[in-house]
Design an enzyme around this catalytic site. Structure first.
Site, PDB file in Angstrom:
ATOM      1  N   SER A 148       0.869  -1.183   0.000  1.00 13.67           N
ATOM      2  CA  SER A 148       0.000   0.000   0.000  1.00 13.67           C
ATOM      3  C   SER A 148       0.901   1.226   0.000  1.00 13.67           C
ATOM      4  CB  SER A 148      -0.838  -0.021   1.283  1.00 13.67           C
ATOM      5  OG  SER A 148      -1.433   1.224   1.523  1.00 13.67           O
ATOM      6  N   TYR A 161      -2.145  -0.966  10.868  1.00 17.38           N
ATOM      7  CA  TYR A 161      -2.156  -1.306   9.435  1.00 17.38           C
ATOM      8  C   TYR A 161      -0.858  -0.856   8.759  1.00 17.38           C
ATOM      9  CZ  TYR A 161      -3.609  -1.332   4.523  1.00 17.38           C
ATOM     10  OH  TYR A 161      -3.672  -1.559   3.172  1.00 17.38           O
TER      11      TYR A 161
HETATM   12  N1  LIG Z   1      -8.733  -0.668  -0.835  1.00 15.03           N
HETATM   13  C1  LIG Z   1      -7.682   0.109  -0.672  1.00 15.03           C
HETATM   14  O1  LIG Z   1      -7.791   1.353  -0.648  1.00 15.03           O
HETATM   15  C2  LIG Z   1      -6.300  -0.497  -0.556  1.00 15.03           C
HETATM   16  C3  LIG Z   1      -5.206   0.363  -0.699  1.00 15.03           C
HETATM   17  C4  LIG Z   1      -3.930  -0.154  -0.599  1.00 15.03           C
HETATM   18  C5  LIG Z   1      -3.743  -1.516  -0.365  1.00 15.03           C
HETATM   19  N2  LIG Z   1      -4.826  -2.328  -0.216  1.00 15.03           N
HETATM   20  C6  LIG Z   1      -4.567  -3.760   0.050  1.00 15.03           C
HETATM   21  O2  LIG Z   1      -5.204  -4.537  -0.924  1.00 15.03           O
HETATM   22  C7  LIG Z   1      -5.455  -5.851  -0.412  1.00 15.03           C
HETATM   23  C8  LIG Z   1      -6.869  -6.255  -0.785  1.00 15.03           C
HETATM   24  O3  LIG Z   1      -7.799  -5.378  -0.186  1.00 15.03           O
HETATM   25  P1  LIG Z   1      -9.123  -4.870  -0.933  1.00 15.03           P
HETATM   26  O4  LIG Z   1      -9.020  -3.404  -1.064  1.00 15.03           O
HETATM   27  O5  LIG Z   1      -9.406  -5.688  -2.115  1.00 15.03           O
HETATM   28  O6  LIG Z   1     -10.202  -5.118   0.236  1.00 15.03           O
HETATM   29  P2  LIG Z   1     -11.378  -6.194   0.390  1.00 15.03           P
HETATM   30  O7  LIG Z   1     -12.359  -6.075  -0.717  1.00 15.03           O
HETATM   31  O8  LIG Z   1     -11.841  -6.029   1.801  1.00 15.03           O
HETATM   32  O9  LIG Z   1     -10.642  -7.597   0.215  1.00 15.03           O
HETATM   33  C9  LIG Z   1      -9.810  -8.133   1.206  1.00 15.03           C
HETATM   34  C10 LIG Z   1      -9.681  -9.606   0.951  1.00 15.03           C
HETATM   35  O10 LIG Z   1      -8.792 -10.165   1.934  1.00 15.03           O
HETATM   36  C11 LIG Z   1      -9.457 -11.289   2.504  1.00 15.03           C
HETATM   37  N3  LIG Z   1      -8.958 -11.640   3.816  1.00 15.03           N
HETATM   38  C12 LIG Z   1      -8.958 -10.933   4.963  1.00 15.03           C
HETATM   39  N4  LIG Z   1      -8.423 -11.655   5.965  1.00 15.03           N
HETATM   40  C13 LIG Z   1      -8.094 -12.862   5.427  1.00 15.03           C
HETATM   41  C14 LIG Z   1      -7.529 -14.058   5.928  1.00 15.03           C
HETATM   42  N5  LIG Z   1      -7.212 -14.197   7.223  1.00 15.03           N
HETATM   43  N6  LIG Z   1      -7.296 -15.094   5.074  1.00 15.03           N
HETATM   44  C15 LIG Z   1      -7.639 -14.994   3.773  1.00 15.03           C
HETATM   45  N7  LIG Z   1      -8.218 -13.913   3.251  1.00 15.03           N
HETATM   46  C16 LIG Z   1      -8.441 -12.862   4.068  1.00 15.03           C
HETATM   47  C17 LIG Z   1     -10.919 -10.900   2.527  1.00 15.03           C
HETATM   48  O11 LIG Z   1     -11.731 -12.031   2.759  1.00 15.03           O
HETATM   49  P3  LIG Z   1     -13.216 -11.915   3.395  1.00 15.03           P
HETATM   50  O12 LIG Z   1     -14.124 -11.547   2.255  1.00 15.03           O
HETATM   51  O13 LIG Z   1     -13.479 -13.276   3.937  1.00 15.03           O
HETATM   52  O14 LIG Z   1     -13.168 -10.858   4.453  1.00 15.03           O
HETATM   53  C18 LIG Z   1     -11.034 -10.341   1.115  1.00 15.03           C
HETATM   54  O15 LIG Z   1     -11.097 -11.367   0.168  1.00 15.03           O
HETATM   55  C19 LIG Z   1      -5.184  -5.770   1.099  1.00 15.03           C
HETATM   56  O16 LIG Z   1      -3.931  -6.352   1.370  1.00 15.03           O
HETATM   57  C20 LIG Z   1      -5.128  -4.270   1.365  1.00 15.03           C
HETATM   58  O17 LIG Z   1      -4.304  -3.967   2.453  1.00 15.03           O
HETATM   59  C21 LIG Z   1      -6.109  -1.859  -0.308  1.00 15.03           C
END
Ligand SMILES: NC(=O)c1ccc[n+]([C@@H]2O[C@H](COP(=O)([O-])OP(=O)(O)OC[C@H]3O[C@@H](n4cnc5c(N)ncnc54)[C@H](OP(=O)(O)O)[C@@H]3O)[C@@H](O)[C@H]2O)c1
Length: 300
Positions: A148, A161
């Site tokens: 991130s 985080y």
């Molecule tokens: N959205 C942003 O602004 C942003 C910015 C920078 C980086 N990121 C990074 O991008 C990545 C994906 O996030 P996203 O934005 O796509 O959010 P998201 O839609 O909330 O997706 C997160 C995913 O991670 C899964 N997860 C959480 N805990 C887990 C575990 N213990 N084992 C396996 N899966 C797990 C969730 O599963 P469930 O559906 O079961 O909860 C979901 O599939 C993360 O690493 C986040 O830090 C996001």
């Protein structure tokens, strides 16, 4: 990248993606499958698998959903046992699963910090350790760690985080030296704000443990309110990204012959990193405060 027959007798390259139930993981799994990878779209809760399965079926994609909770040793072992039964190689691992905890250090329990690291940091190690021997034996592979912008800069009330993503950055940089000799590349994806369920899924501990004031309201509630108000417009800003943008960057990075170590995603991320390079620590801190608390754009 040389390709050997996998156990299904085909020559598809193989990808494993964590956290494929939604957002970036969902889109990345689909994109890799559409681009010809046999994709193991893993997720901790198979009740959320119907949508990706339906799309894969309709488009006739080589995509298989497997249960994998990155915090659970047995779940990770079981998933890789199934992957190894089906495929003799893994070309790409996308460590994407993650979530955020919002709260002040003073008000967060150590367990809340540990849970954050258990998923965002130790989860990556747990999964990566399964993949390294396979990639080392085959003599190549790509490990893509979804970090991130928060892997490089601090943000108020996001210390758990942010520190988990800083740790991921250090892990990735160090692994690069260890694994290059075996043809394994490790890269970092650094998105800014991406419109996903991430913010709804965040664990907000502000006010829950309001122990810092005598009147039992959190000493950080005002800061939290300002942060919330500041972030709201960013979610709808054209400077932020959508999941498919991140998936596309991951796919392009995998195929690149001149691969970078880090890939910022989104105009916001690019602008933040530019300012981080240009400004002193204190100037940068002031710029971040201005951007968040005075609702100015991160774009400069
Ligand atoms: N959205 C942003 O602004 C942003 C910015 C920078 C980086 N990121 C990074 O991008 C990545 C994906 O996030 P996203 O934005 O796509 O959010 P998201 O839609 O909330 O997706 C997160 C995913 O991670 C899964 N997860 C959480 N805990 C887990 C575990 N213990 N084992 C396996 N899966 C797990 C969730 O599963 P469930 O559906 O079961 O909860 C979901 O599939 C993360 O690493 C986040 O830090 C996001």
């Amino acid at each position: 990248m040389s390709i050997v027959n996998n156990k299904r007798g085909s020559q598809e390259k193989v990808a494993v993606v964590t956290g494929s139930s939604s957002g970036i993981g969902f889109e990345t799994s689909l994109l890799l499958a559409r681009k010809g990878f046999y994709t193991f779209a893993t997720m901790r809760n198979l009740n959320k698998s119907q949508k990706i399965k339906d799309i894969a079926k309709n488009e006739n994609l080589s995509l298989k959903v497997l249960q994998l909770d990155v915090t659970d040793d047995k779940s990770v072992k079981d998933a890789f046992r199934q992957i190894n039964d089906e495929s003799s190689r893994i070309d790409v691992l996308v460590n994407n699963a993650g979530y955020g905890v919002i709260g002040a250090v003073e008000e967060m329990s150590l367990d809340e910090f540990k849970s954050q690291f258990e998923t965002n940091f130790f989860g990556v190690i747990r999964v990566t350790k399964e993949v390294i021997p396979i990639m080392r034996n085959q003599g190549n592979g790509n490990i893509i760690n979804v970090s991130s912008v928060g892997g490089k800069i601090g943000i108020p009330l996001n210390s758990a985080y942010i520190s988990s993503k800083f740790a991921l950055e250090g892990l990735s940089e160090s692994m690069r030296y260890e694994l290059a000799q075996f043809g394994i590349d490790v890269i970092l994806i650094e998105p800014g704000v991406v419109k996903t369920n991430f913010f709804e899924n965040a664990d907000v501990v502000i006010n829950n443990n309001a122990t810092t004031n005598n009147n039992k309201t959190s000493a950080y509630s005002q800061l939290n309110q300002k942060l919330f108000e500041g972030f709201k417009p960013m979610l709808n800003s054209s400077a932020s990204s959508v999941s498919s943008d991140v998936a596309e960057v991951i796919y392009q990075a995998i195929g690149s012959t001149n691969r970078q170590v880090r890939y910022p995603v989104g105009k916001d991320a690019v602008s933040i990193f530019k300012m981080r390079q240009k400004l002193s620590d204190k100037e940068f801190e002031n710029w971040i405060k201005e951007s968040i608390f005075h609702k100015k754009s991160f774009i400069n």
